[in-house]
Each structure stands twice: as C-alpha cells, then as structure tokens.
Design a protein around this motif. Structure first.
Motif, PDB file in Angstrom:
ATOM      1  N   TRP A   5       0.848  -1.195   0.000  1.00  0.00           N
ATOM      2  CA  TRP A   5       0.000   0.000   0.000  1.00  0.00           C
ATOM      3  C   TRP A   5       0.883   1.245   0.000  1.00  0.00           C
ATOM      4  O   TRP A   5       1.830   1.364   0.768  1.00  0.00           O
ATOM      5  N   GLY A   7      -0.929   4.492  -0.756  1.00  0.00           N
ATOM      6  CA  GLY A   7      -1.849   5.593  -0.475  1.00  0.00           C
ATOM      7  C   GLY A   7      -1.540   6.812  -1.315  1.00  0.00           C
ATOM      8  O   GLY A   7      -1.802   7.946  -0.904  1.00  0.00           O
ATOM      9  N   ASN A  10      -5.409   8.308  -2.482  1.00  0.00           N
ATOM     10  CA  ASN A  10      -6.371   8.594  -1.407  1.00  0.00           C
ATOM     11  C   ASN A  10      -6.343   7.435  -0.407  1.00  0.00           C
ATOM     12  O   ASN A  10      -5.343   6.706  -0.353  1.00  0.00           O
ATOM     13  N   THR A  11      -7.429   7.256   0.345  1.00  0.00           N
ATOM     14  CA  THR A  11      -7.464   6.213   1.370  1.00  0.00           C
ATOM     15  C   THR A  11      -8.267   4.982   0.939  1.00  0.00           C
ATOM     16  O   THR A  11      -8.456   4.063   1.746  1.00  0.00           O
ATOM     17  N   ASP A  12      -8.733   4.935  -0.302  1.00  0.00           N
ATOM     18  CA  ASP A  12      -9.623   3.868  -0.771  1.00  0.00           C
ATOM     19  C   ASP A  12      -8.832   2.622  -1.164  1.00  0.00           C
ATOM     20  O   ASP A  12      -8.043   2.648  -2.112  1.00  0.00           O
ATOM     21  N   TRP A  13      -9.074   1.514  -0.448  1.00  0.00           N
ATOM     22  CA  TRP A  13      -8.433   0.229  -0.750  1.00  0.00           C
ATOM     23  C   TRP A  13      -8.619  -0.144  -2.210  1.00  0.00           C
ATOM     24  O   TRP A  13      -7.728  -0.743  -2.828  1.00  0.00           O
ATOM     25  N   ASN A  18      -3.370   3.331  -5.511  1.00  0.00           N
ATOM     26  CA  ASN A  18      -2.911   3.341  -4.115  1.00  0.00           C
ATOM     27  C   ASN A  18      -1.978   2.171  -3.813  1.00  0.00           C
ATOM     28  O   ASN A  18      -1.515   2.037  -2.682  1.00  0.00           O
ATOM     29  N   ILE A  33       1.017  -3.270   4.509  1.00  0.00           N
ATOM     30  CA  ILE A  33       0.559  -1.894   4.731  1.00  0.00           C
ATOM     31  C   ILE A  33       1.562  -1.198   5.642  1.00  0.00           C
ATOM     32  O   ILE A  33       1.559  -1.400   6.867  1.00  0.00           O
ATOM     33  N   ASN A  38      -1.765   8.431   3.948  1.00  0.00           N
ATOM     34  CA  ASN A  38      -3.131   7.990   3.686  1.00  0.00           C
ATOM     35  C   ASN A  38      -3.313   6.548   4.164  1.00  0.00           C
ATOM     36  O   ASN A  38      -2.764   5.615   3.571  1.00  0.00           O
ATOM     37  N   LYS A  39      -4.069   6.367   5.239  1.00  0.00           N
ATOM     38  CA  LYS A  39      -4.312   5.034   5.783  1.00  0.00           C
ATOM     39  C   LYS A  39      -5.469   4.381   5.017  1.00  0.00           C
ATOM     40  O   LYS A  39      -6.457   5.029   4.687  1.00  0.00           O
ATOM     41  N   PRO A  40      -5.399   3.076   4.749  1.00  0.00           N
ATOM     42  CA  PRO A  40      -6.416   2.429   3.926  1.00  0.00           C
ATOM     43  C   PRO A  40      -7.763   2.259   4.630  1.00  0.00           C
ATOM     44  O   PRO A  40      -7.817   1.944   5.821  1.00  0.00           O
ATOM     45  N   ASN A  62      -0.882   3.671  12.819  1.00  0.00           N
ATOM     46  CA  ASN A  62      -1.205   3.082  11.523  1.00  0.00           C
ATOM     47  C   ASN A  62      -2.490   2.283  11.678  1.00  0.00           C
ATOM     48  O   ASN A  62      -2.571   1.374  12.516  1.00  0.00           O
TER      49      ASN A  62
END
Length: 301
Positions: A5, A7, A10-13, A18, A33, A38-40, A62
């Motif tokens: 990951w 990010g 954005n934060t969208d998995w 990302n 991760i 940007n955290k998922p 995190n």
C-alpha cells in the motif's frame, strides 16, 4: 505476489493507484501496509488477500479501517507489528464492517504506550484459527466499542480484552480452550469440550450446538445462563446448583434441557421460551420467578 500500500491517491483500498503494483489485491496477494500518510479504508464488499502485514516502523498510528458495507477476507494470517516510537497504535478498526482471517498475530512492542489493537464496534470478525497477542494487556488488545461479534475457531491468548457489549463465540467443531478473560457475552458453540477455567462472564453465557463447558465460569451479578440448541442435552457444570445472576436462566430453541440436579435461581427468572422444553426430573427446584412461553413444555417436578 507481494503488494504494498502506498496511499498515493487517497485512502480507498479499491483504488489501483494506491498500490505499488497499480492493481487492487486479489486472493493470492501478500499485502503489506506500511505507515504512510493515507491510511487504507475498506467501505465496499469484496476486498481479499492471501495474507496481511500491517507494519508500524514510525512513531505515529497506523490504522486499517473496515466500515459497512466493507468486507475483507484474508486467506491466511494477519500480522500486526507494534510501533517503534512515540505513544501510538497499530490498529485494525472493523467498525460495522466484516473481517475474516485464518489467524491474527500481534507483536510485543516492548513499550506500554505502543499498542496493537483489534477494534470492533457493531461488525463481525471471524477467525478460523487463533488470536495470539504477544504483549501484555497494555500492549495488545481486542477492544469492543459496541455489540459486535468475534467468532474464534482456535483460542485467544495474551494481551487483554475490553468486552463492552460485545459477544465472543468459540465455535470450533471440537475441543477448544477459551481465553482467560472477562467477557460480556460468551457463546460456546459447535461441538466438543470447551475449557473454561478462569473465565468470567458478566452478560450471557450461551450454550449452543453440542458444545460443553469444562467448568462453571465466574458469573457477574447481572449474568444470564442461556441454552440455545436444537439438540437435547443434560445441564452440567455451567449451571451451578445456585445461580445468582439477575439475568436468570433461559431455555430457548427446541432441544430438551434435562436438569442434572436440584437448582436454585436466586435473583432472576427461570424462563422457558415458546417452543422450548425442559425436563425438571424429580428434583426440587427454586426460582425467583418462572416464565413460560406460549407452547412451552416443562416435565418433572
């Protein structure tokens, strides 16, 4: 193959950009991760991976967030590493979403201010194996913040449990050791003997399937003992001779529950719900009150 990951967008998995591979993880993906800005967040159904590693080599928090209707299915182990600095956490926040995995392993950060936390509000977490928390209760936690459900096929060890209004269900189809924690609601389901030495239940102990308990838990003052099974059984050590919890004893579902000795339900009702059956045998029983459902059958004396 491995996917990390970033990010970057954005934060969208589910946003391909990302991920370092430019592809959203699939069921064979080994997902890492790291701690980035940007955290998922997973907020749609269908997120999958083979295994998941949440690293935290920084001195900030995190977090992986799963929010309804988000789902994440991990085929193997989830590994959580504690922060290496600061007063921070490594967290999986399930909220009202759904998470399943084979097992969860939390590392010991070596510092009481750096924690690994599995947080669950009203959602569901299903672990087919075990949850292993290597640190003490100040370093590793399973934390309920609402009436969610945690299903465990193995056992849970180490760390701590914050039960709130949640339910933990030990559902293995065989013998199983129940973690020595204080629970709100505890369900013993599936089959086999569940080792319940050192366990405390403040809410409902629900006996389901053909599972049995090795010992009566310590019941809180408001506790309830419930039988919810379609299979006939004889009450055993889980129902002490005197049950003092104000929630009383409830028999529901269609399995006939046969009492194994004289019982006193001191502070709560003995309730046999509609369609349920109890065989009282020839023992003399006492209860604060008796509640019978519309088609209930109680035999014996």
């Amino acid at each position: 193959f491995g996917q990390t990951w970033t990010g970057a967008t954005n934060t969208d998995w589910n946003t391909p950009t990302n991920w370092n591979t430019g592809v959203v993880p699939i069921s064979s993906g080994v997902v890492i991760i790291p701690n980035v800005t940007n955290k998922p967040t997973i907020s749609v159904t269908g997120a999958v991976c083979a295994s998941l590693i949440i690293n935290n080599t920084e001195n900030n928090t995190n977090t992986l967030t799963i929010a309804s209707p988000g789902t994440l299915v991990v085929g193997g182990v989830i590994t959580m590493t504690g922060p290496t600095g600061g007063t921070r956490n490594t967290t999986i926040a399930v909220g009202d979403g759904f998470l399943s995995a084979a097992s969860i392993s939390m590392s010991n950060s070596g510092n009481d201010d750096r924690d690994c936390i599995l947080s669950l509000s009203t959602g569901t977490v299903t672990i087919s194996g075990s949850i292993t928390m290597s640190g003490n209760t100040n370093r590793n936690q399973v934390t309920f913040t609402g009436a969610g459900t945690l299903n465990i096929g193995g056992t849970m060890t180490g760390g701590g449990l914050t039960p709130s209004t949640g339910t933990v269900n030990y559902n293995n189809g065989g013998a199983q050791t129940v973690g020595t924690y204080t629970y709100n609601n505890l369900t013993l389901s599936g089959s086999g003997s569940k080792t319940t030495t050192g366990v405390t239940v403040n809410g409902i102990l629900s006996m389901e399937g053909t599972a049995t308990a090795s010992a009566a838990p310590t019941y809180g003052s408001a506790a309830t003992l419930q039988y919810n099974t379609a299979t006939a059984r004889t009450a055993s050590v889980e129902w002490p001779t005197t049950f003092s919890g104000t929630g009383g004893v409830i028999i529901k579902n269609t399995g006939v529950i046969t009492l194994n000795n004289a019982k006193t339900t001191r502070n709560g009702a003995f309730a046999i719900e509609t369609g349920a059956k109890a065989n009282l045998g020839t023992f003399a029983h006492m209860a604060k009150s008796l509640i019978l459902g519309g088609t209930t059958a109680a035999s014996g004396s």
